[in-house]
Each structure stands twice: as C-alpha cells, then as structure tokens.
Design a protein around this motif. Structure first.
Motif, PDB file in Angstrom:
ATOM      1  N   LYS A 153     -36.747  11.404  -6.981  1.00  0.00           N
ATOM      2  CA  LYS A 153     -37.359  12.155  -8.080  1.00  0.00           C
ATOM      3  C   LYS A 153     -36.343  13.071  -8.757  1.00  0.00           C
ATOM      4  N   SER A 154     -35.580  13.826  -7.961  1.00  0.00           N
ATOM      5  CA  SER A 154     -34.660  14.814  -8.532  1.00  0.00           C
ATOM      6  C   SER A 154     -33.546  14.178  -9.348  1.00  0.00           C
ATOM      7  N   GLU A 155     -33.141  12.963  -8.981  1.00  0.00           N
ATOM      8  CA  GLU A 155     -32.075  12.272  -9.709  1.00  0.00           C
ATOM      9  C   GLU A 155     -32.610  11.325 -10.774  1.00  0.00           C
ATOM     10  N   ALA A 156     -33.933  11.364 -10.971  1.00  0.00           N
ATOM     11  CA  ALA A 156     -34.587  10.568 -12.013  1.00  0.00           C
ATOM     12  C   ALA A 156     -34.178   9.088 -11.941  1.00  0.00           C
ATOM     13  N   ILE A 157     -34.162   8.560 -10.730  1.00  0.00           N
ATOM     14  CA  ILE A 157     -33.737   7.172 -10.533  1.00  0.00           C
ATOM     15  C   ILE A 157     -34.688   6.193 -11.214  1.00  0.00           C
ATOM     16  N   GLU A 158     -35.975   6.491 -11.176  1.00  0.00           N
ATOM     17  CA  GLU A 158     -36.967   5.581 -11.764  1.00  0.00           C
ATOM     18  C   GLU A 158     -36.833   5.473 -13.281  1.00  0.00           C
ATOM     19  N   ALA A 159     -36.178   6.454 -13.871  1.00  0.00           N
ATOM     20  CA  ALA A 159     -36.023   6.447 -15.331  1.00  0.00           C
ATOM     21  C   ALA A 159     -34.823   5.620 -15.794  1.00  0.00           C
ATOM     22  N   LYS A 160     -34.025   5.111 -14.875  1.00  0.00           N
ATOM     23  CA  LYS A 160     -32.864   4.309 -15.261  1.00  0.00           C
ATOM     24  C   LYS A 160     -33.334   3.017 -15.924  1.00  0.00           C
ATOM     25  N   PRO A 161     -32.716   2.608 -17.026  1.00  0.00           N
ATOM     26  CA  PRO A 161     -33.124   1.366 -17.697  1.00  0.00           C
ATOM     27  C   PRO A 161     -32.965   0.152 -16.785  1.00  0.00           C
ATOM     28  N   GLY A 162     -34.047  -0.633 -16.646  1.00  0.00           N
ATOM     29  CA  GLY A 162     -34.006  -1.855 -15.859  1.00  0.00           C
ATOM     30  C   GLY A 162     -33.892  -1.645 -14.370  1.00  0.00           C
ATOM     31  N   VAL A 163     -34.179  -0.439 -13.892  1.00  0.00           N
ATOM     32  CA  VAL A 163     -34.034  -0.159 -12.465  1.00  0.00           C
ATOM     33  C   VAL A 163     -35.045  -0.952 -11.633  1.00  0.00           C
ATOM     34  N   GLN A 164     -34.600  -1.398 -10.468  1.00  0.00           N
ATOM     35  CA  GLN A 164     -35.462  -2.054  -9.488  1.00  0.00           C
ATOM     36  C   GLN A 164     -35.450  -1.217  -8.221  1.00  0.00           C
ATOM     37  N   VAL A 165     -36.615  -0.772  -7.812  1.00  0.00           N
ATOM     38  CA  VAL A 165     -36.741   0.103  -6.648  1.00  0.00           C
ATOM     39  C   VAL A 165     -37.511  -0.614  -5.541  1.00  0.00           C
ATOM     40  N   SER A 166     -37.031  -0.494  -4.313  1.00  0.00           N
ATOM     41  CA  SER A 166     -37.737  -1.031  -3.151  1.00  0.00           C
ATOM     42  C   SER A 166     -37.763   0.033  -2.066  1.00  0.00           C
ATOM     43  N   GLY A 167     -38.708  -0.090  -1.160  1.00  0.00           N
ATOM     44  CA  GLY A 167     -38.846   0.884  -0.080  1.00  0.00           C
ATOM     45  C   GLY A 167     -38.494   0.289   1.267  1.00  0.00           C
ATOM     46  N   ALA A 189     -38.433   6.835   6.471  1.00  0.00           N
ATOM     47  CA  ALA A 189     -38.743   6.078   5.264  1.00  0.00           C
ATOM     48  C   ALA A 189     -37.757   6.449   4.167  1.00  0.00           C
ATOM     49  N   GLY A 190     -37.448   5.493   3.315  1.00  0.00           N
ATOM     50  CA  GLY A 190     -36.532   5.751   2.211  1.00  0.00           C
ATOM     51  C   GLY A 190     -36.676   4.719   1.117  1.00  0.00           C
ATOM     52  N   TYR A 191     -35.795   4.813   0.131  1.00  0.00           N
ATOM     53  CA  TYR A 191     -35.847   3.902  -1.008  1.00  0.00           C
ATOM     54  C   TYR A 191     -34.448   3.397  -1.348  1.00  0.00           C
ATOM     55  N   MET A 192     -34.400   2.225  -1.953  1.00  0.00           N
ATOM     56  CA  MET A 192     -33.169   1.665  -2.491  1.00  0.00           C
ATOM     57  C   MET A 192     -33.413   1.289  -3.944  1.00  0.00           C
ATOM     58  N   ALA A 193     -32.388   1.422  -4.769  1.00  0.00           N
ATOM     59  CA  ALA A 193     -32.530   1.094  -6.181  1.00  0.00           C
ATOM     60  C   ALA A 193     -31.247   0.455  -6.698  1.00  0.00           C
ATOM     61  N   SER A 194     -31.395  -0.394  -7.707  1.00  0.00           N
ATOM     62  CA  SER A 194     -30.226  -0.993  -8.364  1.00  0.00           C
ATOM     63  C   SER A 194     -30.516  -1.139  -9.849  1.00  0.00           C
ATOM     64  N   TRP A 195     -29.454  -1.012 -10.685  1.00  0.00           N
ATOM     65  CA  TRP A 195     -29.599  -1.134 -12.123  1.00  0.00           C
ATOM     66  C   TRP A 195     -28.219  -1.356 -12.748  1.00  0.00           C
TER      67      TRP A 195
END
Length: 271
Positions: A130-144, A107-113
C-alpha cells in the motif's frame, strides 16, 4: 494394505530421483529433541534451506519470522538466535509441560510490471504494498503467498492447545499427535486450506538423512475429500512433510492468485 515408502525400480527412475533430489532446495526446522521429560529442559532448533534434508549445505533460514507458542497458547521467546552461512539456530526454554509449536513464515505479496522498458519485480507485505502504491503501477500483476514451516516439541504429556488454526493458507490439524508417532504404526494428519479441508492436494513425506541413501525413498500421497492422509513410517527417525496449493484470493476487491505452502518436521520413534 498399508502404504510403504517407495523404492526405485529402474536405473532410469533412480537417476531421475537422484538428479531431482540434488537440485531441490528444501526449507526445514529441526529441534535437538522432539519429546522430553523432567524440569528445566531446553531444545536447540536448527533452521536451513538445503539440498539434503537436515544437512545444511545451501542457505541459512531467516529467523525474523520465527514464533514459538507454549502449551497454554501464549508466546514463548526464541533465545540465542544466530545465523551462519548455511544454518540458523535458536534455543527454546520449556518451562511448562505440554506441546510447543515452533513456526516460521507468514503472508506476503509479489508483483511484476514493465517500467522504462525493463521488467520490475517486487516482494513485500500488505503494508509496503500500500505505502509504495504497487497496485497503481501500469500493467502490474500481483499474487499472494502464505507459507508455514513448523515443528512441535513436547515436554511430558502431549497437549493440543497449540493446534488451534488461523483459517489462512495451508495448516495442519493433527489427528495423530505429531509427538506420538511410532515406526510401524499408522499415522493420520488432516490439512486445511483457509480453514476448510484441503482436498486433493499432493503431500510429500521423506525421511531425513537422504544424503546417505541412493534414493529419497519418499512417499507421495493425495489428501482425500476431508483433507486427510494416512501413512505408516517404516523406520524410526526424523521426517519432512511438504505440500503446497494454488488458489484464488481477494486483494482490494480484485481476484488474485495465491500460493500456499506448508512444511512440517516430525519424528517417528521406535516401537
């Protein structure tokens, strides 16, 4: 009436099929034998991503996520791992009688911003998300994504312990044992999505060595309400089953898109 593997019935359809086949990249694992008997037996497993089934011609499979489980459900070491340009390979010692599960994926995740006027893309696991704070990026879209590539090998009599499911993503729950498939006999497989019947998803089944045929001769099925498919392989040989599904998942209280895929290699024996 038994399903049959499709034949191209028009020149245009044939041309389309060949073009599609030539451009498709398919992941697979293929053991040197699916069923064995005796003592001190081994199988060598090839893994690749290729344009033609079981003919490595595009990219070697990453062996970092390969796992093997023995008939008792305990891990077994994948030995002598090696990767070349087009093909990866490893060995499995079959020390106990029964069915072994050989898998790759996870399992993994992909993100774009957007950042600094550029489109950024990221891919990784939950820890780095979590460690790279990807979810905190402005306008980020995350999918699994959850992916599995599997095959099964049996020494002696078939067993079923390795078919225990995890309840995440697409999984196979065999009705017909994968190492008890014969050409000309009906086969029944059930697919689960997050532990529940995967109803209404499309499944592709193609016999290997399509490089030497003018068309794939593939079978496209749709699972019923119980996630079940039934089909009859017409010829002996190695087959490739593939399916995927889009759904919803949760990440830290937020709903995200999750894509699951499942690939399974098995053999139909002659009667």
């Amino acid at each position: 009436m038994k399903p049959t593997f499709l034949k191209a019935c028009a020149v245009a359809a044939l041309a389309l099929t060949i073009a599609s086949s030539a451009s498709a990249h398919r992941a697979w694992m293929l053991p040197s034998s699916f069923t064995l008997s005796g003592e001190n037996q081994w199988v060598t497993v090839d893994g690749a991503i290729s344009n033609n089934l079981f003919y490595p011609n595009h990219h070697a499979m990453n062996l970092d996520t390969v796992t093997v489980f023995g008939p008792d459900g305990k891990p077994v070491e994948a030995q002598n791992k090696a990767s070349g340009k087009y093909r990866s390979v490893f060995d499995v010692a079959l020390e106990k009688e029964g069915t072994y599960r050989i898998s790759s994926g996870g399992a993994g995740y992909m993100a774009s911003w957007e950042e600094g006027g550029e489109r950024k893309r990221w891919r990784g696991n939950a820890e780095t998300l979590k460690s790279e704070a990807i979810e905190a990026k402005p306008g980020v879209q995350v999918s699994g994504n959850v992916r599995r590539i599997e095959t099964f090998v049996t020494l002696g009599s078939p067993t079923t312990t390795v078919f225990a499911t995890e309840g995440t993503g697409l999984e196979l729950k065999p009705v017909t044992h994968p190492n008890d498939v014969f050409a000309g006999e009906e086969v029944t497989f059930q697919l689960l999505m997050d532990g529940k019947p995967a109803a209404g998803i499309e499944v592709d089944i193609i016999r290997g060595s399509d490089r030497y045929r003018n068309s794939e001769d593939g079978l496209k099925l749709t699972t019923d309400a119980t996630g079940t498919i039934k089909f009859t392989p017409e010829e002996a040989g190695a087959y490739w089953l593939s399916t995927d599904s889009e759904g919803k998942g949760m990440l830290n209280g937020k709903e995200i898109q999750v894509r699951s895929s499942y690939v399974f290699t098995f053999e139909a024996l002659p009667l």
